[in-house]
Design a protein around this motif. Sequence first.
Motif, short mmCIF file in Angstrom:
data_model
loop_
_atom_site.label_atom_id
_atom_site.label_comp_id
_atom_site.label_asym_id
_atom_site.label_seq_id
_atom_site.Cartn_x
_atom_site.Cartn_y
_atom_site.Cartn_z
N LEU A 4 21.81 0.78 11.66
CA LEU A 4 21.19 1.79 12.16
C LEU A 4 22.13 1.90 13.53
CD1 LEU A 4 17.64 2.25 11.64
CD2 LEU A 4 19.36 2.91 10.46
N LEU A 5 23.07 3.16 13.79
CA LEU A 5 23.81 3.04 14.97
C LEU A 5 23.57 4.06 16.12
CD1 LEU A 5 27.14 2.51 13.07
CD2 LEU A 5 25.84 0.93 14.18
N GLU A 6 22.69 3.65 17.23
CA GLU A 6 22.32 4.58 18.36
C GLU A 6 23.59 4.97 19.30
OE1 GLU A 6 18.52 1.76 17.91
OE2 GLU A 6 20.78 1.53 18.15
N SER A 21 21.11 10.20 19.39
CA SER A 21 21.66 10.13 18.19
C SER A 21 21.64 8.88 17.28
CB SER A 21 22.87 10.63 17.97
OG SER A 21 23.43 11.05 16.60
N CYS A 22 21.36 8.93 15.73
CA CYS A 22 21.38 7.55 15.38
C CYS A 22 21.86 7.97 14.04
CB CYS A 22 19.82 7.03 15.14
SG CYS A 22 19.66 5.63 13.94
N ALA A 23 23.10 7.12 13.51
CA ALA A 23 23.68 7.39 12.52
C ALA A 23 23.28 6.20 11.55
CB ALA A 23 25.31 7.40 12.60
N ALA A 24 23.08 6.47 10.30
CA ALA A 24 22.63 5.36 9.17
C ALA A 24 23.67 5.53 7.86
CB ALA A 24 21.36 5.66 8.96
N PRO A 25 24.71 5.17 7.98
CA PRO A 25 25.73 5.60 7.08
C PRO A 25 25.55 4.82 5.69
CG PRO A 25 26.75 4.12 8.62
CD PRO A 25 25.70 4.73 9.22
N GLY A 26 25.08 3.55 5.73
CA GLY A 26 24.53 2.68 4.43
C GLY A 26 23.33 2.93 3.86
N LEU A 27 22.55 3.95 4.52
CA LEU A 27 21.24 3.93 4.08
C LEU A 27 21.05 5.32 3.11
CD1 LEU A 27 18.43 2.72 5.16
CD2 LEU A 27 18.36 4.72 6.48
N PHE A 29 19.54 7.85 2.68
CA PHE A 29 18.86 8.50 4.06
C PHE A 29 17.83 9.33 3.26
CE2 PHE A 29 18.99 8.83 8.40
CZ PHE A 29 18.78 10.14 8.75
N THR A 30 17.70 9.92 2.38
CA THR A 30 16.87 10.96 2.09
C THR A 30 15.51 10.46 1.56
OG1 THR A 30 17.86 10.79 -0.04
CG2 THR A 30 18.73 12.60 1.16
N ILE A 31 15.48 8.97 1.33
CA ILE A 31 14.09 8.62 1.09
C ILE A 31 13.45 7.76 2.15
CG2 ILE A 31 14.81 8.55 -1.42
CD1 ILE A 31 15.28 5.40 -1.16
N TYR A 32 13.92 7.72 3.36
CA TYR A 32 13.49 7.04 4.54
C TYR A 32 12.94 8.05 5.74
CZ TYR A 32 15.28 2.49 3.18
OH TYR A 32 15.50 1.29 2.51
N ASN A 33 11.58 7.74 6.11
CA ASN A 33 11.24 8.18 7.15
C ASN A 33 12.02 7.71 8.36
OD1 ASN A 33 9.30 9.46 5.73
ND2 ASN A 33 7.94 7.57 6.01
N MET A 34 12.15 8.34 9.54
CA MET A 34 12.93 7.85 10.62
C MET A 34 12.06 8.13 11.78
SD MET A 34 15.87 7.12 9.38
CE MET A 34 16.79 6.79 10.74
N ALA A 35 12.46 7.20 12.74
CA ALA A 35 11.49 7.21 14.00
C ALA A 35 12.34 6.40 15.30
CB ALA A 35 10.21 6.22 13.57
N ALA A 97 14.59 3.53 14.03
CA ALA A 97 13.81 2.76 13.02
C ALA A 97 13.77 3.62 11.62
CB ALA A 97 12.83 2.38 13.35
N ALA A 98 13.96 2.92 10.55
CA ALA A 98 14.01 3.58 9.23
C ALA A 98 12.93 2.91 8.38
CB ALA A 98 15.23 3.57 8.46
N GLY A 99 11.96 3.59 7.64
CA GLY A 99 11.00 2.80 6.84
C GLY A 99 10.70 3.79 5.83
N ARG A 100 10.15 3.08 4.68
CA ARG A 100 9.61 3.69 3.25
C ARG A 100 8.31 3.39 3.28
NH1 ARG A 100 12.91 2.57 -1.78
NH2 ARG A 100 11.79 4.19 -2.39
N THR A 101 7.42 4.48 3.86
CA THR A 101 6.12 4.45 3.55
C THR A 101 5.61 5.57 3.14
OG1 THR A 101 5.70 4.82 5.89
CG2 THR A 101 5.55 2.46 5.27
N LEU A 102 4.37 5.75 2.48
CA LEU A 102 4.16 7.14 1.90
C LEU A 102 3.75 8.19 3.17
CD1 LEU A 102 1.92 6.00 -1.01
CD2 LEU A 102 4.07 7.08 -0.99
N THR A 103 3.11 7.47 4.25
CA THR A 103 2.81 8.05 5.43
C THR A 103 3.77 8.06 6.49
OG1 THR A 103 1.32 6.66 6.30
CG2 THR A 103 0.29 8.28 4.87
N LEU A 104 3.63 8.83 7.38
CA LEU A 104 4.60 8.85 8.56
C LEU A 104 4.04 8.15 9.59
CD1 LEU A 104 7.34 9.50 9.97
CD2 LEU A 104 6.26 11.84 10.77
N GLY A 105 4.40 6.67 9.76
CA GLY A 105 3.70 5.84 10.39
C GLY A 105 4.05 5.81 11.92
N LYS A 106 3.29 5.04 12.88
CA LYS A 106 3.42 4.99 14.37
C LYS A 106 3.55 3.55 14.66
CE LYS A 106 1.26 9.27 15.83
NZ LYS A 106 0.37 10.02 16.90
N SER A 107 3.19 2.66 13.67
CA SER A 107 3.35 1.35 13.82
C SER A 107 4.93 0.75 13.53
CB SER A 107 2.43 0.61 13.03
OG SER A 107 2.68 -0.93 13.15
#
Length: 124
Positions: A4-6, A21-27, A29-35, A97-107
């Motif tokens: 992840l490149l800020e 801005s944050c670029a994630a070329p190797g991710l 992307f469509t299945i990750y929550n971003m924060a 940050a990028a994460g795969r959780t069902l809900t949009l988390g704050k942790s």
Amino acid sequence: QVQLLESGGGLVQAGGSLSLSCAAPGLTFTIYNMAWFRQAPGKEREFVAGIKWGGDLTSYGDSVKGRFTISKDNTKKTVTLQMTSLKPEDTAVYYCAAGRTLTLGKSAREYSHWGQGTQATVSS
């Protein structure tokens, strides 16, 4: 390896604006929550804003509500944090940050991939 490149940090006067801005070329992307999180010297890492993988849900920390806006471009694989009405207390290193959780988390524990951070400094 996912990176992840800020970019976009810098120095601004109080009341001004910055766009991160944050670029994630190797991710996939469509299945990750971003924060965005931030960490000021001597303080714990703090949730700033998050956006669900589909871009249809956003969440903000109380201290930035109404001033910051997060957006996601799944085609360009980028997430942007538009910061306005900046205050000296917004000074921190900002992390994408990028994460795969069902809900949009704050942790931070809910996010598996992190950028190196970009410094934003607001002068009074």
